[in-house]
Scaffold this motif. Structure first.
Motif, mmCIF file in Angstrom:
data_model
loop_
_atom_site.group_PDB
_atom_site.id
_atom_site.type_symbol
_atom_site.label_atom_id
_atom_site.label_comp_id
_atom_site.label_asym_id
_atom_site.label_seq_id
_atom_site.Cartn_x
_atom_site.Cartn_y
_atom_site.Cartn_z
ATOM 1 N N TRP A 1 -17.586 -8.724 -0.478
ATOM 2 C CA TRP A 1 -17.102 -8.224 -1.764
ATOM 3 C C TRP A 1 -18.132 -7.307 -2.420
ATOM 4 C CZ3 TRP A 1 -19.776 -8.933 -6.211
ATOM 5 C CH2 TRP A 1 -20.625 -10.034 -6.328
ATOM 6 N N ARG A 2 -19.429 -7.519 -2.109
ATOM 7 C CA ARG A 2 -20.440 -6.593 -2.623
ATOM 8 C C ARG A 2 -20.264 -5.208 -1.992
ATOM 9 N NH1 ARG A 2 -23.249 -11.553 -2.231
ATOM 10 N NH2 ARG A 2 -24.250 -12.192 -4.178
ATOM 11 N N HIS A 3 -19.959 -5.181 -0.685
ATOM 12 C CA HIS A 3 -19.670 -3.913 -0.020
ATOM 13 C C HIS A 3 -18.465 -3.231 -0.679
ATOM 14 C CE1 HIS A 3 -22.322 -3.566 3.480
ATOM 15 N NE2 HIS A 3 -22.265 -4.865 3.598
ATOM 16 N N LEU A 4 -17.415 -4.015 -0.956
ATOM 17 C CA LEU A 4 -16.206 -3.439 -1.550
ATOM 18 C C LEU A 4 -16.464 -2.929 -2.961
ATOM 19 C CD1 LEU A 4 -13.352 -5.863 -0.404
ATOM 20 C CD2 LEU A 4 -13.899 -3.604 0.478
ATOM 21 N N PRO B 1 -7.219 -2.160 -7.157
ATOM 22 C CA PRO B 1 -6.110 -2.911 -6.536
ATOM 23 C C PRO B 1 -5.790 -2.429 -5.123
ATOM 24 C CG PRO B 1 -5.304 -1.438 -8.270
ATOM 25 C CD PRO B 1 -6.788 -1.470 -8.376
ATOM 26 N N GLU B 2 -5.897 -1.136 -4.893
ATOM 27 C CA GLU B 2 -5.582 -0.611 -3.558
ATOM 28 C C GLU B 2 -6.570 -1.123 -2.510
ATOM 29 O OE1 GLU B 2 -4.442 3.615 -1.470
ATOM 30 O OE2 GLU B 2 -5.891 3.619 -3.094
ATOM 31 N N SER B 3 -7.864 -1.098 -2.840
ATOM 32 C CA SER B 3 -8.882 -1.575 -1.905
ATOM 33 C C SER B 3 -8.700 -3.054 -1.606
ATOM 34 C CB SER B 3 -10.287 -1.334 -2.476
ATOM 35 O OG SER B 3 -10.520 0.043 -2.643
ATOM 36 N N ALA B 4 -8.431 -3.848 -2.653
ATOM 37 C CA ALA B 4 -8.267 -5.293 -2.475
ATOM 38 C C ALA B 4 -7.054 -5.623 -1.610
ATOM 39 C CB ALA B 4 -8.150 -5.971 -3.837
ATOM 40 N N ALA C 1 -4.644 -7.327 3.429
ATOM 41 C CA ALA C 1 -3.590 -7.075 4.409
ATOM 42 C C ALA C 1 -4.192 -6.824 5.793
ATOM 43 C CB ALA C 1 -2.750 -5.875 3.971
ATOM 44 N N TYR C 2 -5.282 -6.108 5.835
ATOM 45 C CA TYR C 2 -5.949 -5.791 7.102
ATOM 46 C C TYR C 2 -6.408 -7.069 7.808
ATOM 47 C CZ TYR C 2 -9.147 -3.260 10.263
ATOM 48 O OH TYR C 2 -9.784 -2.734 11.355
ATOM 49 N N GLU C 3 -6.994 -7.988 7.041
ATOM 50 C CA GLU C 3 -7.456 -9.248 7.621
ATOM 51 C C GLU C 3 -6.292 -10.077 8.167
ATOM 52 O OE1 GLU C 3 -10.723 -10.395 8.046
ATOM 53 O OE2 GLU C 3 -11.084 -8.286 7.587
ATOM 54 N N GLN C 4 -5.174 -10.113 7.441
ATOM 55 C CA GLN C 4 -4.017 -10.877 7.885
ATOM 56 C C GLN C 4 -3.386 -10.255 9.129
ATOM 57 O OE1 GLN C 4 -3.037 -13.876 6.713
ATOM 58 N NE2 GLN C 4 -4.865 -13.726 5.439
ATOM 59 N N ILE D 1 1.047 -1.095 3.372
ATOM 60 C CA ILE D 1 1.277 -2.185 2.407
ATOM 61 C C ILE D 1 0.605 -1.872 1.074
ATOM 62 C CG2 ILE D 1 0.745 -4.612 1.901
ATOM 63 C CD1 ILE D 1 1.045 -5.084 4.988
ATOM 64 N N ALA D 2 -0.651 -1.404 1.145
ATOM 65 C CA ALA D 2 -1.387 -1.081 -0.088
ATOM 66 C C ALA D 2 -0.720 0.068 -0.836
ATOM 67 C CB ALA D 2 -2.839 -0.732 0.249
#
Length: 466
Positions: free
Chosen positions: A184-187, A252-255, A260-263, A290-291
């Motif tokens: 999350w620090r990277h994000l 919101p788009e990044s999150a 979605a990518y992880e799932q 999805i984003a």
């Protein structure tokens, strides 16, 4: 593992390729001995574990032939050499327990001296409690190189290189980065870097939108003329119209894209921390879709705010209210289809070009370290992003025109295919690239600013950077 041939073959001192039974000796195959096999290569069939087959199988026939095996070993040994050089911080040709502890600490993993010694013992053949190059190679050579953290760390891509197009494939994070909260620090660092770079290049972005919507054969709009028009109509601050929404939608788009990518990675069934390029393209494209579907109304608002005249809207909420009242909910999804389709060429070409440039650099210039340096990273990121944009630009232009149709008085309300035909018929193929010049002008400053801000914020947030 399995293999078969007519008889055992000696490949240098003490190393056999095949021992006459149904099993291979667990000894590595030095690359320099490959040329000594001669006609034997036509008699060998190689069947490895699924991971090795996946890493080396170029013709996708489910097994490794001799040439594929040679190519895999050459490529893998080069990667192993780079990692060995990176770990050998004392440059004495050996890796000791302190160097192992430090390298893992840099990756966010803390181990004790006893654990480091256990790692050493698993590779140390001569009892010196250090690992030389031969021991390192012998232990790792027949394991795929898809997930060598030392190389991956240097070549992070998507989080850093934000050119404000919102189509990028998400970054991947190691299990340790997820466990320690480094992800999350990277994000956060990447999102803040994107906000700063987009704000700095917002005038060029607004000019691009104006040229996409209003420029034509009869109404030519040059860069200088476009800036002059914007300043005359609304003053200097008008150059940043639409930027507020552009920055707001980053979080919101990044999150959503990351989650979605992880799932999707799990659904694909990959248990690797780093996907192959094709898997990453598929997972990234789906996550991007999805984003984009979730935040697309913000895209429409950004375009409308960028095109607004002075005094037309009092703010973002007023703009949304007026669009809903006059055009209904469907207006917030105008241009959605070309935007969705545009993700595929952008993400695919961006990834392919970046991976090609990265691998080319590693093959030609990486001798002592996998670290390409800032200039090479920026060059690779800028080139790949530019190629991706060039391929998807006609779709982006049609999307913007569809988003803006209601703002043009008396203008027809066209479908995606209708707009394509109309543009080509009235303006020629060149019409599909209106606004390309300011779009390309912003790429280098956007990437450079993103990188500088990202690196500084990582240090502030305590993210380890190699």
């Amino acid at each position: 593992m399995c293999a078969y041939a007519g008889s055992g073959v000696m490949l240098g001192k003490g190393t056999f390729l095949y021992n006459g039974s149904s099993e291979w000796n667990e000894l590595p195959l030095p690359i320099k001995t490959m040329s000594s096999l001669g006609s034997f290569k036509n008699k060998v069939k190689i069947c490895w574990s699924s991971k090795i087959v996946k890493a080396g199988d170029k013709d996708l026939d489910g097994q490794l032939d001799f040439e594929e095996f040679v190519h895999y070993l050459r490529d893998h040994e080069k990667k192993l050499r780079l990692v060995f050089k990176s770990l050998d911080t004392k440059n004495d040709g050996r890796i000791d327990k302190q160097e192992i502890m430090q390298s893992l600490r840099d990756l966010g993993v803390n181990i004790s001296e006893q654990q480091a010694e256990k790692i050493l013992k698993s590779m140390d053949k001569n009892g010196t409690m250090t690992i030389d190059w031969n021991e390192w190679r012998d232990y790792h050579l027949l394991h795929p190189a898809d997930n060598i953290p030392e190389i991956i760390l240097y070549w992070k891509h998507a989080t850093i290189f934000d050119v404000g197009e919102s189509l990028m494939v998400p970054d991947e994070f190691t299990a340790e980065e997820k466990k320690t909260g480094m992800w999350w620090r990277h994000l956060v660092a990447g999102g803040a870097a994107g906000a700063v770079s987009r704000t700095c290049t917002a005038p060029l972005d607004r000019l691009k939108v104006l040229m996409q919507v209003h420029a034509s054969r009869t109404n030519s709009m040059c860069i200088a003329g476009g800036f002059t028009h914007m300043i005359r109509e609304g003053g200097m601050w008008s150059l940043w119209r639409g930027n507020g929404m552009n920055v707001i939608k980053i979080a919101p788009e990044s999150a959503i894209k990351f989650m979605a990518y992880e799932q999707i990675k799990r659904l694909i069934g990959s248990n690797q921390e780093t996907l192959g390029i094709l898997e990453r393209f598929v997972a990234g494209s789906l996550a991007g879709a999805i984003a984009q579907s979730s935040i697309y109304p913000m895209e429409v608002l950004k375009t409308r705010l960028a095109l607004r005249k002075t005094g037309q809207f009092s703010g973002i909420a007023d703009c949304a209210k007026q669009i809903f009242r006059k055009e209904g909910m469907a207006a917030f999804y105008k241009g959605y289809i070309p935007n969705l389709i545009g993700i595929i060429p952008y993400a695919g070409i961006d990834l392919a070009v970046y991976e090609t440039l990265k691998n080319s650099w590693l093959q030609r210039y990486a001798t002592d370290s996998a670290d390409p340096g800032v200039f090479v990273l920026l060059a690779c990121g800028t080139t790949s992003s530019t190629c991706g944009q060039l391929a998807s630009y006609p779709l982006a232009l049609v999307r913007t025109r569809m988003q803006a149709q209601a703002t043009i008085e008396g203008g027809p309300q066209m479908t995606m295919s209708g707009l394509f035909k109309h543009i080509v018929k009235t303006e020629g193929a060149f019409g599909l690239y209106r606004g390309l010049a300011p779009n390309f002008m912003k790429v280098i400053p956007a990437v450079s600013i993103s990188y500088v801000v990202y690196e500084n914020l990582k240090m502030s947030l305590g993210v380890v950077s190699r």
